[in-house]
Scaffold this active site. Structure first.
Site, mmCIF file in Angstrom:
data_model
loop_
_atom_site.group_PDB
_atom_site.id
_atom_site.type_symbol
_atom_site.label_atom_id
_atom_site.label_comp_id
_atom_site.label_asym_id
_atom_site.label_seq_id
_atom_site.Cartn_x
_atom_site.Cartn_y
_atom_site.Cartn_z
ATOM 1 N N LYS A 276 15.135 8.051 -9.334
ATOM 2 C CA LYS A 276 15.338 8.188 -10.786
ATOM 3 C C LYS A 276 16.771 7.722 -11.098
ATOM 4 O O LYS A 276 17.072 6.565 -10.877
ATOM 5 C CB LYS A 276 15.042 9.622 -11.207
ATOM 6 C CG LYS A 276 13.564 10.013 -10.941
ATOM 7 C CD LYS A 276 13.215 11.374 -11.488
ATOM 8 C CE LYS A 276 11.743 11.688 -11.366
ATOM 9 N NZ LYS A 276 11.374 12.317 -10.070
ATOM 10 N N TYR B 270 6.616 4.429 14.018
ATOM 11 C CA TYR B 270 6.442 5.891 13.918
ATOM 12 C C TYR B 270 7.657 6.596 14.494
ATOM 13 O O TYR B 270 8.172 6.192 15.542
ATOM 14 C CB TYR B 270 5.199 6.329 14.699
ATOM 15 C CG TYR B 270 4.028 6.646 13.796
ATOM 16 C CD1 TYR B 270 4.165 7.601 12.795
ATOM 17 C CD2 TYR B 270 2.805 6.009 13.948
ATOM 18 C CE1 TYR B 270 3.101 7.899 11.954
ATOM 19 C CE2 TYR B 270 1.739 6.308 13.114
ATOM 20 C CZ TYR B 270 1.888 7.252 12.112
ATOM 21 O OH TYR B 270 0.851 7.544 11.292
#
Ligand code: DSN
Length: 446
Positions: A255, A80
């Site tokens: 992408k 974390y």
């Protein structure tokens, strides 16, 4: 004696080390995915085979490198790290801070910006952070309508951004299929939006960032350029950059940029940077996904290499070759062609809907998605078009000759579907596709 003693003292040590290694490997094998969850392991292998054997034409997907995959599957997922490097709410950030700082520095260098936030979980949360940074509920946003090529988060009605904000939408001209900048300006002057989005998910043409910037300035709006689709082209110099025009640059990383599933927000002004950082954390998110951050850093390292420039240029060349061959075969392309990685095909003239065409193409090994086209009379779940793109096939090393072959297969399958007799064609094309994919191994797959 000395020699013997030395040899003896070495031998047990080597033997013990080897035994420990075997024990460790055994323990690792015992805990491996194959052993712990063979069902999921087999499904992952099946997906890998599917990806290897398919000509992936989905414009928003790609194949990441082995290096990006390795970074994603690491112990970084155990940590974390709420906050930002040097200012965290958990201890133990000695390594994570270095990783996130590297990712940030690489993003700044690749895109030529002063500030980058690499923490957004994906494109939609990144765009939501832009709203949180600059708008209050009920304020006005101007974005491209989803059926015209925009994104859900640019204010479309079913998205939180369309429900919680007053959204106004621009589209494309019916005669050209291109964004109507006169309409954008008229809507901006009429509605005085606080935020304007440019960019989208089905825009086959170059985005005119200077024109959007001029309009945003005229009405005092924040201009956000969503370059999720074209980020790799911008990084590789194959599409103009929004830097110097947009106040905020939002992008996914998976992408054309060829990274892991994730997102980034970039800016040049300190004031905008501060607002974005606060909106991402603590405004919207908790701990960043550190394994993703590391993989983004790796992808940005790859995007900074000269080969990536060549890749981006080839993506565009391939899209042009594919578009030209489809046009020659009588396909109706929205805007008449492409400037980037993406082609939007209106299948109305072929006498078949986008959905049955995409389903038949998939069975032939040609993976696409069905898509609305501008002014589509049909519903989004059964629209008139399909959207295709060249990022993935270019990552496999395919060139213009292969694009012409793909167009020919698409033509054969779509024509057969329109005639209602496609089974034989699908089976034959599938065999030919498999032969092609076997000659062009996809990066990252074993
Ligand atoms: N799913 C993305 C795309 O395919 O363009 C948009 O969120």
């Amino acid at each position: 004696m000395g020699h013997h003693r030395g040899a003896n003292s070495r031998r047990p040590c080597a033997w013990v080390a080897a035994a420990v290694d075997v024990e460790k490997e055994g323990a690792m094998a015992e805990n491996s995915l194959n052993v712990v969850d063979p069902e999921i392991a087999e499904l992952i292998r099946a997906e890998e085979r599917r990806q290897a054997d398919t000509v992936k034409l989905i414009a928003s997907e790609n194949y990441v490198s082995r290096a990006v995959l390795e970074a994603t599957g690491t112990v970084l997922t155990n940590k974390y790290s709420e906050g930002y490097p040097g200012k965290r709410y958990y201890e133990g950030q000695q390594v994570i801070d270095k990783i996130e700082s590297l990712a940030v520095e690489r993003a700044k260098a690749v895109f030529g910006v002063n500030h980058a936030n690499v923490q957004p979980y994906s494109g939609s949360p990144a765009n939501l952070a832009v709203y949180l940074a600059f708008l209050n509920p009920g304020d006005t946003v101007l974005g491209m309508g989803l059926p015209f090529g925009g994104h859900l988060t640019h204010g479309w009605s079913v998205s939180a951004t369309g429900k919680w904000f007053n959204s106004v939408r621009y589209g494309v001209r019916r005669d050209t299929g291109r964004i109507d900048m006169d309409e954008v300006r008229a809507l901006a002057l009429e509605h005085r939006p606080k935020l304007i989005f440019c960019g989208g998910t089905a825009i086959p043409r170059t985005i005119d960032f200077p024109a959007f910037a001029e309009i945003a300035k005229e009405v005092g709006a924040v201009l956000a350029a969503d370059i999720a689709h074209i980020a790799g082209l911008v990084a590789g110099g194959a599409h103009p950059s929004p830097v110097g025009y947009a106040d905020v640059i939002s992008t996914t990383t998976h992408k054309t940029l060829r990274g892991p599933r994730g997102a980034m927000l970039m800016a040049n002004s300190d004031e905008v940077a501060k607002a974005l950082d606060k909106a991402v954390f603590p405004g919207l998110q908790g701990g960043p996904h550190n394994h993703t951050t590391a993989a983004i850093a790796v992808a940005l390292h790859e995007a900074a290499q000269p080969e990536f420039k060549a890749y981006a240029a080839q993506v565009v060349k391939n899209a042009k070759a594919l578009a030209d061959e489809l046009l020659a075969r009588g396909f109706d392309l929205v805007s008449g062609g492409t400037d980037n990685h993406l082609i939007l095909i209106d299948l109305t003239s072929k006498g078949v809907g986008g959905k049955p065409a995409a389903q038949a193409l998939d069975r032939a090994g040609l993976e696409t998605n069905y898509n609305t086209v501008p002014f589509d009379p049909r519903k989004p779940f059964d629209p008139s078009g399909i959207r295709i793109g060249t990022p993935s096939v270019t990552s496999r090393g395919m060139g213009e000759a292969e694009m012409r072959q793909i167009a020919a297969w698409m033509d054969e399958v779509v024509t057969a579907v329109a005639k209602g007799d496609a089974e034989d064609v699908i089976a034959r094309v599938h065999g030919e596709v498999t032969e092609l994919t076997s000659r062009f191994p996809a990066p990252g797959l074993s």
